[in-house]
Enzyme design. Structure first.
Site, PDB file in Angstrom:
ATOM      1  N   SER A 262      17.424   3.311 -42.396  1.00  0.00           N
ATOM      2  CA  SER A 262      17.092   1.917 -42.659  1.00  0.00           C
ATOM      3  C   SER A 262      18.077   1.340 -43.654  1.00  0.00           C
ATOM      4  O   SER A 262      18.395   1.980 -44.667  1.00  0.00           O
ATOM      5  CB  SER A 262      15.664   1.795 -43.216  1.00  0.00           C
ATOM      6  OG  SER A 262      15.430   0.499 -43.721  1.00  0.00           O
ATOM      7  N   LYS A 263      18.556   0.149 -43.360  1.00  0.00           N
ATOM      8  CA  LYS A 263      19.449  -0.534 -44.296  1.00  0.00           C
ATOM      9  C   LYS A 263      18.733  -0.789 -45.616  1.00  0.00           C
ATOM     10  O   LYS A 263      19.339  -0.740 -46.692  1.00  0.00           O
ATOM     11  CB  LYS A 263      19.894  -1.864 -43.667  1.00  0.00           C
ATOM     12  CG  LYS A 263      20.911  -2.629 -44.496  1.00  0.00           C
ATOM     13  CD  LYS A 263      22.257  -1.947 -44.507  1.00  0.00           C
ATOM     14  CE  LYS A 263      23.297  -2.774 -45.264  1.00  0.00           C
ATOM     15  NZ  LYS A 263      24.558  -2.079 -45.416  1.00  0.00           N
ATOM     16  N   ARG A 264      17.420  -1.053 -45.546  1.00  0.00           N
ATOM     17  CA  ARG A 264      16.645  -1.319 -46.759  1.00  0.00           C
ATOM     18  C   ARG A 264      16.656  -0.131 -47.719  1.00  0.00           C
ATOM     19  O   ARG A 264      16.483  -0.287 -48.915  1.00  0.00           O
ATOM     20  CB  ARG A 264      15.196  -1.666 -46.392  1.00  0.00           C
ATOM     21  CG  ARG A 264      15.026  -2.991 -45.695  1.00  0.00           C
ATOM     22  CD  ARG A 264      13.558  -3.391 -45.654  1.00  0.00           C
ATOM     23  NE  ARG A 264      12.749  -2.403 -44.967  1.00  0.00           N
ATOM     24  CZ  ARG A 264      12.551  -2.384 -43.653  1.00  0.00           C
ATOM     25  NH1 ARG A 264      13.145  -3.283 -42.883  1.00  0.00           N
ATOM     26  NH2 ARG A 264      11.794  -1.462 -43.101  1.00  0.00           N
TER      27      ARG A 264
END
Length: 492
Positions: A262-264
Site C-alpha cells: 500500500s502506498k499509504r
C-alpha cells in the site's frame, strides 16, 4: 477523435477478431507495483495471442482524481515498453477512451436495464459513501418495490435518484475464472449496487461492464479484490444478453505474509523504485514473476521474451510477496549484462550528483562501478571522493591483510611521490607499473604499496576500482596533492 459508432441494437458491440485486452487505471496517483503488474499481464496476454492492447482511463470517481496522474500513466507505460494499440492519446475505433467523455452513453444502458427489470430507480436519501460503494441492504430499500409508473412519477417531480442493480434474492450466480476456476455465490449475499449516481456519472462497477462490452474486450485482468464483484458483473451481462468475457483475477502483491502492499504504508511505486536506482527492465522482469511462474528454471526475461513465454497456466492463486532484496539481485544482474556504453549512460546522472568537476571522464568512473553496483542510487556515495577528499584518520592506513601500518605507509608514500612526479604517461598501466616497480625496490608485496596510495587519493578504505585507476581519473596534479596531504597527516 471519432466516437464509437453505435449500432442499430445497443447490445451489439464492435466486430472484432482475436484477443482484446484493456488496462483501465484510475488517475488517482502513482503507478503502484500491483497496478504495473496488471498492466504488464494485460499487455502480455494481448501480445502473446497477437491481439490488441487498449488503454482506457477510468475517471468517474472525480473526488479521488490527482492532477498529473494521467501523465504518470502514459510515462510509465512508455518507459516500460507497454505500447498500447488504442487509447486516449492515439485514438481508435471505439473511443472515447476516457470514461467521463462517454458520460451520455451510460444513462442509455442504465435506462435499458430499468426497462428490462434488471435495475430500478432509488429515491432514498443516502450518504455519499453509500452511493460510492453501493452498500445498501436490499430489504431496507422501499424503492425496489415501486411500480414503473410510481418511479416515473417521482422522477417527473424532479426528485433526485440513483439507478441500482436489481439482484435476484434467490438462487446463486456462478462464473468461471481462468485462474480460480468455477466460483459460485449466493445471490442473497450481493447488494443492489449503484449503477448510475445522482450526478449522472456511472460507478466503476457499471461503466467497466458497458465499456468492456462495447470495446470488444475478451479478457478482463484485475486483482482478486474484484472476485466478489464478478457475480454482479455477470448478472449485468445476462441482463443485457451479452457474451461474458474471460476473467483473469490476479493474486495480491503483499508486503509480507499478512499485509498487502500500500502506498499509504510507504510501499514503493514504480516511480519510487526508479528514483531508488532500479532499472526499468529489472523492475518489469521481477514484477512479471509476482504471481506467474515460467516453465523451467530461467527467471531473467526481456519484455520480448516475456511476450513469447507468458501463459495463463503459469499464474498462481497464492499471494506474491514483494521482496526488495530479490529485486536488488535482479537489478544487479541487469547491470552486469549491460554494455559499458549502456551502463555509462545510465550511471552518469547518478555520478554527476557527487562529481561536479567537469575535467573528470565520467565514462572511466562508470567503468569502475559496473561490477560493483546493485542499484544506481549507491553510486553518489561510492564516488563522492573524486570531487572532495573526505576527512580521514591515520588508522585507515592500517591494514592487516596487506600488512600495512602508519610507519610503512609513510615510507611508501614518500617513495612513490617522486616516482609519480616523473611519469610522462599518466594512465592506469603506467601508474600500476610504477607501483609494482616500487614494491620490488622496497621488497614489499604489491598490495602493501597499493593500499596506502588508495587511502591517500580516496580517503576511503572501500572504493570502486584500484588505486591506479583512481589516480588516472584524478589526474597527476590532484593525485600528487592528495599524496602530500597524506604524508603530512602521517608525519603529524
Amino acid at each position: 477523435m471519432k466516437d464509437t459508432v453505435w449500432y442499430n441494437e445497443m447490445e451489439t458491440r464492435i466486430p472484432h477478431d482475436g484477443v482484446r485486452t484493456r488496462f483501465a487505471p484510475s488517475p488517482t496517483g502513482y503507478m503502484h507495483v500491483g497496478n504495473l503488474r496488471t498492466a504488464l499481464y494485460t499487455y502480455l496476454i494481448a501480445r502473446h495471442n497477437k491481439g490488441t492492447f487498449i488503454l482506457r482511463i477510468e475517471d468517474t470517481d472525480q473526488g479521488r482524481l490527482v492532477e498529473g496522474a494521467t501523465d504518470v500513466i502514459y510515462k510509465t507505460l512508455c518507459e516500460c515498453g507497454l505500447k498500447h494499440d488504442e487509447g486516449p492519446d492515439i485514438g481508435g475505433p471505439v473511443g472515447p477512451y476516457i470514461q467521463t467523455e462517454r458520460r451520455s452513453l451510460y444513462k442509455e444502458y442504465a435506462d435499458l436495464l430499468v426497462s428490462r427489470g434488471h435495475a430500478y430507480r432509488c429515491f432514498c436519501e443516502k450518504t455519499e459513501s453509500e452511493e460510492e460503494s453501493g452498500i445498501f441492504e436490499m430489504k431496507e430499500d422501499p424503492c425496489r418495490s415501486l411500480s414503473p409508473e410510481q418511479a416515473e412519477a417521482l422522477a417527473e417531480e424532479g426528485k433526485p435518484f440513483v439507478i441500482r442493480q436489481r439482484i435476484p434474492r434467490e438462487g446463486t450466480t456462478s462464473f468461471k475464472d481462468e485462474i480460480f476456476g468455477e466460483v459460485t455465490v449466493e445471490n442473497k449475499t450481493l447488494d443492489d449496487q449503484v449503477l448510475l449516481k445522482r450526478d449522472g456519472l456511472p460507478t466503476y462497477n457499471f461503466a467497466n461492464v458497458i465499456d468492456d462490452h462495447l470495446m470488444g474486450i475478451t479478457h478482463v485482468v484485475r486483482g482478486t479484490e474484484y472476485l466478489s464483484s464478478a457475480p454482479k458483473y455477470n448478472l449485468l451481462y445476462e441482463g443485457f444478453g451479452w457474451e461474458i468475457p474471460k476473467y483473469v483475477h490476479c493474486s495480491p502483491v503483499m508486503r509480507d505474509a499478512h499485509n498487502k502492499m500500500s502506498k499509504r504504508h510507504g510501499d514503493p511505486s514504480y516511480e519510487d523504485l526508479k528514483n531508488q536506482g532500479f532499472l526499468t527492465d529489472a523492475i518489469l522482469n521481477y514484477v512479471a514473476l509476482l504471481g506467474w511462474s515460467p516453465r523451467g528454471e530461467e527467471e531473467m526475461f526481456s519484455l520480448a521474451e516475456l511476450e513469447e513465454v507468458f501463459d495463463l497456466s503459469g499464474m498462481s492463486k497464492s499471494p506474491a510477496i514483494f521482496d526488495i532484496e530479490k529485486l536488488r539481485h535482479f537489478n544487479a544482474e541487469y547491470i552486469r549484462a549491460m554494455t559499458a556504453e549502456q551502463f555509462a549512460e545510465a550511471a552518469k546522472p547518478w555520478i554527476r550528483i557527487s562529481v561536479q568537476n567537469e575535467s573528470y571522464d565520467l565514462s572511466k568512473i562508470a567503468a569502475l562501478l559496473q561490477q560493483r553496483t546493485e542499484i544506481l542510487s549507491e553510486i553518489p556515495e561510492k564516488v563522492d571522493f573524486f570531487d572532495v577528499l573526505p576527512e580521514y584518520g591515520k588508522e585507515l592506513f592500517v591494514h592487516k591483510k596487506s600488512k600495512s601500518d602508519e610507519s610503512s605507509s609513510l615510507e611508501i608514500l614518500q617513495e612513490i611521490k617522486p616516482v609519480f612526479e616523473a611519469l610522462s604517461d599518466w594512465n592506469n598501466e603506467s601508474l600500476l607499473n610504477a607501483m609494482v616497480r616500487t614494491a620490488e625496490k622496497m621488497e614489499y608485496k604489491n598490495a602493501k604499496v597499493m593500499w596506502p596510495v588508495r587511502i591517500a587519493v580516496a580517503g576511503k578504505a572501500v572504493t570502486p576500482g584500484g588505486s591506479s585507476e583512481i589516480c588516472e581519473i584524478l589526474g597527476k596534479e590532484e593525485t600528487l596533492k592528495r599524496i602530500e596531504i597524506a604524508i603530512n597527516l602521517l608525519k603529524s
